[in-house]
Design an enzyme around this catalytic site. Structure first.
Site, PDB file in Angstrom:
ATOM      1  N   CYS A 198       0.781  -1.240   0.000  1.00 52.24           N
ATOM      2  CA  CYS A 198       0.000   0.000   0.000  1.00 52.24           C
ATOM      3  C   CYS A 198       0.813   1.292   0.000  1.00 52.24           C
ATOM      4  O   CYS A 198       0.495   2.208  -0.777  1.00 52.24           O
ATOM      5  CB  CYS A 198      -1.042  -0.010   1.119  1.00 52.24           C
ATOM      6  SG  CYS A 198      -0.623  -0.951   2.569  1.00 52.24           S
ATOM      7  N   ASP A 218      -3.075  -8.010  -4.905  1.00 50.10           N
ATOM      8  CA  ASP A 218      -3.352  -6.816  -4.115  1.00 50.10           C
ATOM      9  C   ASP A 218      -3.813  -5.676  -5.015  1.00 50.10           C
ATOM     10  O   ASP A 218      -3.366  -5.565  -6.158  1.00 50.10           O
ATOM     11  CB  ASP A 218      -2.065  -6.409  -3.394  1.00 50.10           C
ATOM     12  CG  ASP A 218      -2.313  -5.570  -2.163  1.00 50.10           C
ATOM     13  OD1 ASP A 218      -3.490  -5.407  -1.794  1.00 50.10           O
ATOM     14  OD2 ASP A 218      -1.332  -5.085  -1.576  1.00 50.10           O
ATOM     15  N   GLN A 238       0.543 -11.391  -3.175  1.00 52.64           N
ATOM     16  CA  GLN A 238      -0.879 -11.065  -3.054  1.00 52.64           C
ATOM     17  C   GLN A 238      -1.446 -10.603  -4.390  1.00 52.64           C
ATOM     18  O   GLN A 238      -0.745  -9.981  -5.178  1.00 52.64           O
ATOM     19  CB  GLN A 238      -1.084  -9.933  -2.046  1.00 52.64           C
ATOM     20  CG  GLN A 238      -0.806 -10.285  -0.613  1.00 52.64           C
ATOM     21  CD  GLN A 238      -1.010  -9.075   0.288  1.00 52.64           C
ATOM     22  OE1 GLN A 238      -0.398  -8.041   0.083  1.00 52.64           O
ATOM     23  NE2 GLN A 238      -1.883  -9.206   1.271  1.00 52.64           N
ATOM     24  N   ARG A 290       6.894 -11.206   5.313  1.00 56.80           N
ATOM     25  CA  ARG A 290       6.523 -10.898   6.696  1.00 56.80           C
ATOM     26  C   ARG A 290       7.110 -11.952   7.622  1.00 56.80           C
ATOM     27  O   ARG A 290       7.064 -13.144   7.311  1.00 56.80           O
ATOM     28  CB  ARG A 290       5.000 -10.865   6.868  1.00 56.80           C
ATOM     29  CG  ARG A 290       4.311  -9.791   6.047  1.00 56.80           C
ATOM     30  CD  ARG A 290       2.811  -9.835   6.222  1.00 56.80           C
ATOM     31  NE  ARG A 290       2.147  -8.934   5.280  1.00 56.80           N
ATOM     32  CZ  ARG A 290       0.831  -8.863   5.103  1.00 56.80           C
ATOM     33  NH1 ARG A 290       0.035  -9.631   5.828  1.00 56.80           N
ATOM     34  NH2 ARG A 290       0.317  -8.030   4.226  1.00 56.80           N
ATOM     35  N   HIS A 296      -5.422  -1.320  -4.744  1.00 61.12           N
ATOM     36  CA  HIS A 296      -5.874  -0.173  -3.956  1.00 61.12           C
ATOM     37  C   HIS A 296      -6.686   0.737  -4.853  1.00 61.12           C
ATOM     38  O   HIS A 296      -6.260   1.075  -5.966  1.00 61.12           O
ATOM     39  CB  HIS A 296      -4.672   0.555  -3.353  1.00 61.12           C
ATOM     40  CG  HIS A 296      -3.923  -0.302  -2.389  1.00 61.12           C
ATOM     41  ND1 HIS A 296      -2.856  -1.084  -2.775  1.00 61.12           N
ATOM     42  CD2 HIS A 296      -4.129  -0.547  -1.069  1.00 61.12           C
ATOM     43  CE1 HIS A 296      -2.425  -1.764  -1.730  1.00 61.12           C
ATOM     44  NE2 HIS A 296      -3.178  -1.462  -0.681  1.00 61.12           N
ATOM     45  N   HIS A 299      -8.326  -0.616   0.324  1.00 65.76           N
ATOM     46  CA  HIS A 299      -7.410  -1.750   0.141  1.00 65.76           C
ATOM     47  C   HIS A 299      -8.260  -2.983  -0.168  1.00 65.76           C
ATOM     48  O   HIS A 299      -9.251  -3.226   0.531  1.00 65.76           O
ATOM     49  CB  HIS A 299      -6.619  -2.027   1.415  1.00 65.76           C
ATOM     50  CG  HIS A 299      -5.871  -0.853   1.965  1.00 65.76           C
ATOM     51  ND1 HIS A 299      -4.503  -0.832   2.077  1.00 65.76           N
ATOM     52  CD2 HIS A 299      -6.304   0.344   2.460  1.00 65.76           C
ATOM     53  CE1 HIS A 299      -4.121   0.317   2.626  1.00 65.76           C
ATOM     54  NE2 HIS A 299      -5.200   1.043   2.865  1.00 65.76           N
ATOM     55  N   LYS A 321     -12.104  -3.368   8.197  1.00 66.01           N
ATOM     56  CA  LYS A 321     -12.069  -4.203   6.999  1.00 66.01           C
ATOM     57  C   LYS A 321     -13.197  -5.216   6.982  1.00 66.01           C
ATOM     58  O   LYS A 321     -13.766  -5.576   8.023  1.00 66.01           O
ATOM     59  CB  LYS A 321     -10.734  -4.926   6.873  1.00 66.01           C
ATOM     60  CG  LYS A 321     -10.450  -5.969   7.948  1.00 66.01           C
ATOM     61  CD  LYS A 321      -9.095  -6.630   7.707  1.00 66.01           C
ATOM     62  CE  LYS A 321      -8.746  -7.609   8.840  1.00 66.01           C
ATOM     63  NZ  LYS A 321      -7.455  -8.275   8.615  1.00 66.01           N
TER      64      LYS A 321
END
Length: 648
Positions: free
Chosen positions: A344, A393, A391, A373, A395, A521, A475
């Site tokens: 992000c 992912d 991911q 991570r 945004h 997100h 979320k």
């Protein structure tokens, strides 16, 4: 004596003397309820039938028909009964803690000799003897000093340490199951005979450090599972058998998909077969995202700590980040960077390049972002729980007014993808502000209200998941239920007013002034690694044909058919099918068994007859019968089956 008013679930209220117990309340209502009662809920707290009630309250009496409360009590009592059984068999054993966990309990013991699998049967037998005695369960609150002296006298040092760690304002509650005693907050059942003696099973033995500290003594942990009836236990044990068969680590070996090794903990070594699944899934998601109006970007893996400090990750998330220190040439001090744990902040940096107008919003920015991570080694689990992952992912930079429409659009987008992948339905959880967070309460109020109202406007009433939001915003969690009833949290959608503020992202509004965008997100599959693990276990390795890494093996029955085998493979490949030849000098039954273990969906056997007739003998995974079909028909059928669902 002072009177109190107790209000029941139906709204009726009754007056009682202060100090009345739920057991007395149940007896006042009816003799049958008094016999069936196991516990109560008093002002939202699970309450032992023996505990006094001293003030006006809402009350509900529970019986074994109340699944949640009954399971908690049965499992909690079994933890005590198991500890009692262990000490009756091996009196020198010291007891520590025994909490309830999902589907059961565990208890940690300090014993000189290791427990063996054979010991579990002996302990179970003793537990059933204790249950059959139907001995009373009683409780008292003791002074701290008295409790410590009691445990010192009984040579139970772990209990002494636990009491010393209890805050001074909390009561020291003692429980007895018959003659056997334990320190416990409760509640518990009223006698050992209320535990179903045929609905529990001891499962395994493991090591565990006292209080999770590797510098403290290593204890022995015994796990058990329990339910309110033997049929539920039977169903659970069947589910565990199925889960063992479906374990993605086992199937990953059999299908030659991936491996892990200790030189790269939590990182996946993808083999050709596994990488085929990965790239097919990624290609599918890339096409869907393009159709959904997303632009794809790619951002750096290693980023200077300054960005993480500005975003808030350095303060709130550093313990989960891999730090990289570099001696830059001519620098006075080391440059401190971090492997990105999420994408992000980097996406905000892309958004900030050039001037953005309200006409550019919503801007949907996607990345197949590789992240790292830190996870404790004990938490790692195949490809389901890793340290390095990618991911799907994205945004979405939007205005506040666009939140509702974008939420609804994402739920539609996600629903279609899950359906394509074989999941017809899912649950939605709403996770609100965590204890550790960035941003003011006013900002969180606005973000939570916006996300909740947008979800409801999309026709979904989510389940509340308190305190589980991200540190920058609330979320939605999209939870899939697999073929054997397990839940998997995959997709997420988060409303974030914090990060655009911290990283100074702006757009020019219709009024000509600068405004902050809202950052939404979202991830659909979550991490590819975890989702592939879920798919493997959901389908027990028998993946949908279009995702199967090895779709067809064409196997020769005799060497005279080898040339035809290669012709068949060439025609299938031309039709878009992943096909391979097996012309080894092995019997056809051997080949079929081997490729079936590898979960190849279709095996085409070819002998002299098939060569002459331009046919193939078709065997599908999981079917015992074979059929003979023309090569043209099989090629057409398998070519269509190999087409991803979004391209049909």
């Amino acid at each position: 004596m002072a009177q109190i008013s107790l209000t029941f679930p139906d709204g009726n209220a009754r007056s009682y003397d202060a100090g009345v117990t739920p057991a007395q309340v149940a007896a006042d209502i009816s003799t049958s309820l008094a016999k069936k009662a196991i516990s109560a809920t008093v002002d939202g707290k699970h309450w032992d039938l023996q505990w006094p009630i001293s003030a006006d309250a809402q009350i509900a009496i529970h019986t074994m028909a109340d699944e949640a409360q009954a399971n908690e009590l049965v499992r909690h009592d079994l933890a005590h009964i198991m500890a009692r059984a262990v000490q009756e068999i091996w009196p020198a054993t010291k007891v520590t803690i025994g909490p309830v966990i999902e589907n059961g309990w565990y208890y940690d013991f300090d014993r000189a000799e290791p427990f063996t699998p054979e010991d579990l049967g002996l302990i179970e037998k003793k537990m059933k003897e204790i249950i059959n005695k139907r001995e009373p369960v009683t409780t008292e609150v003791w002074e701290r000093t008295r409790a410590i002296e009691f445990y010192k006298a009984n040579n139970e040092p772990y209990k002494v340490e636990l009491i010393e760690a209890i805050p001074g304002t909390e009561p020291i509650r003692m429980y007895w199951h018959g003659h056997w005693q334990d320190l416990c907050r409760g509640p518990h059942l009223q006698h050992t005979g209320q535990v179903p003696g045929d609905a529990f099973k001891l499962m395994s033995i493991a090591g565990a450090y006292w209080r999770g500290d590797s510098k403290r003594p290593m204890l022995q942990r015994i796990y058990g599972v329990a339910f309110t009836g033997k049929e539920k236990l039977k169903a659970h044990l069947h589910m565990l058998e199925e889960a063992a068969k479906r374990d993605h680590r086992k199937l990953g070996r059999e299908m030659d998909l991936f491996h892990m090794q200790e030189e790269a903990p939590g990182q996946v070594f993808w083999h050709p077969n596994g990488w085929t699944i990965y790239t097919e899934l990624q290609d599918y998601m890339r096409r869907q995202q393009r159709r959904g109006g997303y632009v794809e970007v790619n951002t750096p893996q290693v980023v200077d700590r300054k960005l993480w400090e500005r975003s808030g990750h350095w303060e709130k998330y550093q313990e989960n980040m891999f730090i990289v220190e570099v001696d830059e040439e001519h620098a006075r001090e080391k440059a401190v960077n971090a492997l990105k744990p999420m994408n992000c902040p980097c996406h905000v940096e892309i958004f900030k390049v050039g001037l953005k107008s309200y006409r550019d919003l919503p801007l949907r920015m996607a990345e197949f972002g590789s992240c790292n991570r830190y996870e404790p080694s004990g938490a790692l689990h195949g490809i389901m729980r890793v340290r390095g992952f990618t991911q799907d992912d994205a945004h979405i930079f939007s205005t506040e007014e666009q939140i509702e429409a974008e939420t609804a659009e994402f739920i539609r987008f996600l629903s279609a993808i899950y359906k394509d992948l074989g999941f017809e339905s899912f649950k939605v959880k709403f996770s609100d502000r965590p204890e550790t967070r960035a941003g003011s309460d006013a900002v969180w109020d606005k973000a939570e209200s916006a996300l909740l109202s947008a979800t409801r406007a999309a026709g979904i009433e989510p389940e509340l998941n308190p305190g589980e939001g991200a540190f920058y915003g609330p979320k939605l969690e999209f939870v899939l239920t697999d073929a054997i009833g397990r839940d998997w949290q995959c997709g997420t959608f988060q409303v974030d007013f914090v990060l655009p503020e911290r990283l100074d992202a702006t757009y020019i509004g219709a009024d000509g002034a600068k405004h902050r965008p809202v950052m939404l997100h979202r991830a659909t599959l979550g991490s590819f690694e975890r989702f592939i693990g879920i798919l493997i276990e959901e389908h027990a390795g028998k993946l949908p044909f279009w995702l199967a890494p090895r779709q067809v093996v064409v196997a020769s029955i005799t060497s005279e058919a080898d040339d035809y085998v290669h012709q068949v493979v060439a025609e299938l490949r031309a039709a878009g099918v992943r096909a391979e030849a097996d012309t080894r000098n092995e019997k056809i039954n051997y080949k079929v068994r081997e490729h079936s273990v590898g979960k190849v969906p279709v095996i085409l056997a070819v002998g002299q007859r098939e060569v002459e007739e331009r046919t193939v003998s078709v065997r599908r995974l999981g079917e015992k019968q074979t059929s003979v079909q023309s090569l043209a028909d099989v090629t057409k059928e398998l070519g269509q089956a190999a087409t991803p669902p979004d391209l049909l």
